[in-house]
Design an enzyme around this catalytic site. Structure first.
Site, short mmCIF file in Angstrom:
data_model
loop_
_atom_site.label_atom_id
_atom_site.label_comp_id
_atom_site.label_asym_id
_atom_site.label_seq_id
_atom_site.Cartn_x
_atom_site.Cartn_y
_atom_site.Cartn_z
N GLN A 44 0.84 -1.20 0.00
CA GLN A 44 0.00 0.00 0.00
C GLN A 44 0.88 1.25 0.00
O GLN A 44 1.81 1.36 0.82
CB GLN A 44 -0.92 0.01 1.22
CG GLN A 44 -1.94 1.16 1.18
CD GLN A 44 -2.95 1.11 2.33
OE1 GLN A 44 -2.84 0.28 3.24
NE2 GLN A 44 -3.92 2.01 2.28
N VAL A 59 -0.82 4.47 -0.99
CA VAL A 59 -1.75 5.59 -0.76
C VAL A 59 -2.67 5.18 0.38
O VAL A 59 -3.44 4.21 0.26
CB VAL A 59 -2.56 5.91 -2.03
CG1 VAL A 59 -3.51 7.07 -1.76
CG2 VAL A 59 -1.63 6.24 -3.21
N HIS A 61 -8.78 2.29 -1.06
CA HIS A 61 -9.14 2.15 -2.47
C HIS A 61 -9.12 0.68 -2.85
O HIS A 61 -8.30 -0.09 -2.35
CB HIS A 61 -8.18 2.93 -3.37
CG HIS A 61 -6.73 2.60 -3.15
ND1 HIS A 61 -6.02 3.09 -2.07
CD2 HIS A 61 -5.88 1.79 -3.82
CE1 HIS A 61 -4.80 2.61 -2.11
NE2 HIS A 61 -4.68 1.81 -3.16
P1 AMP Z 1 -1.60 1.01 -3.48
O1 AMP Z 1 -0.17 0.70 -3.83
O2 AMP Z 1 -2.46 -0.18 -3.22
O3 AMP Z 1 -1.68 2.05 -2.39
O4 AMP Z 1 -2.22 1.62 -4.80
C1 AMP Z 1 -2.02 2.93 -5.21
C2 AMP Z 1 -2.28 2.95 -6.68
O5 AMP Z 1 -2.53 4.28 -7.07
C3 AMP Z 1 -1.10 2.45 -7.54
O6 AMP Z 1 -1.53 1.33 -8.32
C4 AMP Z 1 -0.75 3.65 -8.41
O7 AMP Z 1 -0.37 3.29 -9.72
C5 AMP Z 1 -2.04 4.45 -8.37
N1 AMP Z 1 -1.88 5.89 -8.57
C6 AMP Z 1 -1.03 6.72 -7.92
N2 AMP Z 1 -1.18 7.97 -8.36
C7 AMP Z 1 -2.15 7.94 -9.32
C8 AMP Z 1 -2.76 8.91 -10.15
N3 AMP Z 1 -2.40 10.21 -10.11
N4 AMP Z 1 -3.72 8.50 -11.02
C9 AMP Z 1 -4.09 7.21 -11.08
N5 AMP Z 1 -3.56 6.24 -10.31
C10 AMP Z 1 -2.60 6.60 -9.44
#
Ligand code: AMP
Length: 118
Positions: free
Chosen positions: A96, A98, A102
């Site tokens: 993770q 972010v 999600h």
């Molecule tokens: P996680 O690693 O589970 O926290 O997932 C975060 C996801 O957000 C990753 O797959 C990234 O590629 C995606 N992500 C980060 N910034 C953006 C953005 N500006 N637009 C679309 N996806 C994003």
């Protein structure tokens, strides 16, 4: 209220940074992942950033979690054949990055017998 900076997803919701938005309702937004790891790779995100992960969301607002799941299912039918993999990375050790809950919706030509590396 929080004194943390808005998450990248809150900035997408506020249209401060661009995203390829595929669905939006009062409580949820969905957009294409910027670094897709499947033919269809969408993110379904509650508009509130009150919940960092799926366990917090389940405990705090189960109806909102249900809306995230229902949205994922609808989008998999719209963007692929209706079959999908739903992933909530939880914790840095699980990938993770972010900390605004999600769901990853992966669909379209997934390899059977494997889990995507996210
Ligand atoms: P996680 O690693 O589970 O926290 O997932 C975060 C996801 O957000 C990753 O797959 C990234 O590629 C995606 N992500 C980060 N910034 C953006 C953005 N500006 N637009 C679309 N996806 C994003």
């Amino acid at each position: 209220m929080t004194d943390r900076a808005p998450s990248v997803f809150s900035r997408i919701i506020a249209r401060e940074i661009p995203a390829d938005v595929v669905f939006e309702s009062e409580h949820v937004i969905a957009f294409k992942d910027i670094a897709p790891q499947a033919p269809v790779h969408l993110l379904v995100v509650p508009k509130t950033e009150a919940y960092a992960n799926v366990a917090e969301l389940a405990a705090g607002d189960p109806a909102l979690l249900a809306e995230v799941v229902a949205t994922a299912s609808s989008l998999a039918a719209e963007h692929a054949d209706g079959d999908y993999r739903l992933i909530f990375n939880t914790g840095a050790g699980a990938g993770q990055t972010v900390f605004h809950v999600h769901a990853h919706v992966l669909a379209g030509g997934l390899t059977e017998g494997t889990l995507a590396q996210l």
